[in-house]
Write a protein that holds these residues in place. Structure first.
Motif, PDB file in Angstrom:
ATOM      1  N   GLY A  76      -4.376  -5.620   3.426  1.00 46.55           N
ATOM      2  CA  GLY A  76      -3.393  -5.720   2.855  1.00 46.55           C
ATOM      3  C   GLY A  76      -3.579  -7.672   2.370  1.00 46.55           C
ATOM      4  O   GLY A  76      -3.251  -8.729   2.190  1.00 46.55           O
ATOM      5  N   HIS A  94      -6.155  -1.485   0.250  1.00 44.34           N
ATOM      6  CA  HIS A  94      -5.106  -2.819  -0.466  1.00 44.34           C
ATOM      7  C   HIS A  94      -5.106  -3.614   0.006  1.00 44.34           C
ATOM      8  O   HIS A  94      -6.068  -4.227   1.218  1.00 44.34           O
ATOM      9  N   SER A  95      -4.864  -4.396  -0.852  1.00 45.97           N
ATOM     10  CA  SER A  95      -5.133  -6.576  -0.494  1.00 45.97           C
ATOM     11  C   SER A  95      -3.565  -7.151  -1.768  1.00 45.97           C
ATOM     12  O   SER A  95      -2.573  -6.793  -1.919  1.00 45.97           O
ATOM     13  N   ALA A  96      -3.667  -8.402  -1.256  1.00 45.75           N
ATOM     14  CA  ALA A  96      -2.767  -9.162  -1.658  1.00 45.75           C
ATOM     15  C   ALA A  96      -3.153  -9.509  -2.960  1.00 45.75           C
ATOM     16  O   ALA A  96      -2.044  -9.168  -3.686  1.00 45.75           O
ATOM     17  N   LYS A 114      -1.495  -5.771  -4.375  1.00 38.18           N
ATOM     18  CA  LYS A 114       0.180  -6.133  -4.125  1.00 38.18           C
ATOM     19  C   LYS A 114       1.007  -7.565  -4.898  1.00 38.18           C
ATOM     20  O   LYS A 114       1.737  -7.172  -6.084  1.00 38.18           O
ATOM     21  N   HIS A 175      -2.505   3.833  -0.598  1.00 33.71           N
ATOM     22  CA  HIS A 175      -2.802   2.373  -0.931  1.00 33.71           C
ATOM     23  C   HIS A 175      -2.258   1.735  -2.091  1.00 33.71           C
ATOM     24  O   HIS A 175      -0.947   0.321  -1.500  1.00 33.71           O
ATOM     25  N   ASP A 178       1.050   1.205   0.039  1.00 33.54           N
ATOM     26  CA  ASP A 178       1.286   0.060   1.169  1.00 33.54           C
ATOM     27  C   ASP A 178       1.114  -2.019  -0.401  1.00 33.54           C
ATOM     28  O   ASP A 178       2.341  -2.661   0.176  1.00 33.54           O
ATOM     29  N   ALA A 179       0.703  -1.445  -0.547  1.00 37.25           N
ATOM     30  CA  ALA A 179       0.749  -2.459  -2.493  1.00 37.25           C
ATOM     31  C   ALA A 179       1.828  -1.939  -2.579  1.00 37.25           C
ATOM     32  O   ALA A 179       2.191  -3.300  -3.978  1.00 37.25           O
TER      33      ALA A 179
END
Length: 368
Positions: A76, A94-96, A114, A175, A178-179
């Motif tokens: 994230g 997953h990432s911001a 996200k 993922h 989570d995003a």
């Protein structure tokens, strides 16, 4: 009451004590040390966090390399890719947010983001991307297999081609969750050109039979990503393969809606398999929350029996297309989903209105 000692008893006590007498200077020093200990700065929770090395969250100045991040490495965080040339880049997490600047002739796979993915000053790129927002500026010749929750935007960019996201690796579904992304909200073909040029087309859609592997290869077996089990088979893709904005082959479409429950996603996937197995086509999908007044507006005469169902969570809707699709969907609903509450268009005369009513509402809800 206080306790008093005579000089005699005090002297005997000192004679028995083998510890040297503390001088005034030493006593003062000890007091200072004691005070220092008492006044040591407090430790807060953020002081105890593991220090982040910015280098772990960026790729910069690379050439002819296979690089990226394995599942669990970003969790994230935001990520930066810049000034890379002729690289294969795989972000299996997953990432911001992700920004990609000044890259040339690279193949890129980005796990769910996200927030936004922003390409700037890039050219000759081939990408697989899942995100909330997608934007390019000053880019040339990019082929993107995209899943985007909002309307993708290009600015001062030319030669942009888009296809529907088709990808799988074991952690990808987690993922997406989570995003905060839904696999059913994909506006990959609804492109907004922020800087159109009269008489020119800055973007187009990839051919319907475009295969991811023809654009973005699997990781080199000798790379750090050899352990990731990847599939680019459209049938295994986490995101359903939709026709999007391409011309429909039939005038007959059907609206099929699943209401919130434990198996909503699984049921939607099963329906897609059943319907496409009979030769029909999935045009678009949406996952959206509804209020009682929305139910009245969208489902008209069928609204009353559906109002209590929308309180349990978002609905998942699918538009399926092909001659005879309404009859086929109603048959599947009775045979495969007999114990599940669903909405299916009643006949082909009203089905187009069903589709328009629902997806116009969904687009308004999502600000599209």
């Amino acid at each position: 009451m206080g306790c008093f000692f005579s000089k005699k008893s005090k002297r005997k006590s000192s004679e028995k004590d083998s510890t040297p007498t503390t001088t005034a200077a030493e006593s003062a020093t000890n007091n200072v040390a004691s005070n220092n200990t008492e006044e040591a700065p407090k430790q807060y929770s953020w002081d105890k966090r593991e220090k982040v090395d910015p280098k772990d969250y960026m790729l910069t100045g690379l050439k002819d390399a296979t690089v990226g991040r394995l599942p669990g490495k970003l969790n994230g965080q935001q990520f930066v890719i810049q000034e890379c040339e002729n690289c294969n880049i795989y972000i299996f997490d997953h990432s911001a947010t992700i920004t990609i600047d000044d890259c040339t002739n690279c193949r890129v796979v980005l796990g769910p983001v996200k927030g936004s993915v922003f390409f700037r000053d890039c050219k000759d790129m081939k990408c697989v991307v899942a995100c909330q927002q997608f934007r390019t500026r000053d880019c040339k010749k990019m082929d993107i297999f995209l899943c985007c929750a909002t309307q993708p935007i290009i600015e001062s960019s030319t030669g942009m081609k888009f296809g529907c996201f088709q990808y799988y690796y074991p952690e990808l579904a987690f993922h997406f969750k989570d995003a905060g992304l839904s696999i059913f909200n994909n506006n990959w073909s609804n492109i907004h050109d922020f800087t159109p040029v009269s008489g020119e087309t800055n973007w187009s859609l990839l051919s319907e039979d475009a295969a991811v592997l023809d654009y973005v290869p699997l990781p080199d077996p000798e790379s750090d990503f050899k352990s990731v089990r990847i599939s680019t088979d459209p049938g295994r893709s986490i995101v359903p393969l939709t026709r999007g904005g391409r011309r429909k082959e039939s005038d007959e479409s059907c609206l099929f809606v699943f209401f919130a429950g434990d198996y909503t996603t699984a049921n939607a996937r099963k329906l897609i398999d059943e319907v496409t197995g009979k030769g029909f086509v999935l045009i678009q999908t949406k996952e959206v929350s509804m209020r009682p007044e929305d139910v009245n507006r969208v489902f008209k005469n069928n609204a009353e029996g559906l109002k209590e169902l929308i309180t349990k969570g978002p609905v998942v809707a699918l538009e399926l297309n092909g001659d005879g699709v309404v009859e086929a969907c109603r048959s599947i609903a009775n045979e495969v989903f007999s114990g599940t509450k669903v909405f299916v268009s009643e006949n082909k005369n009203s089905s187009s209105n069903d589709v328009d009513n629902f997806f116009n509402f969904a687009d308004m809800q999502m600000g599209l």
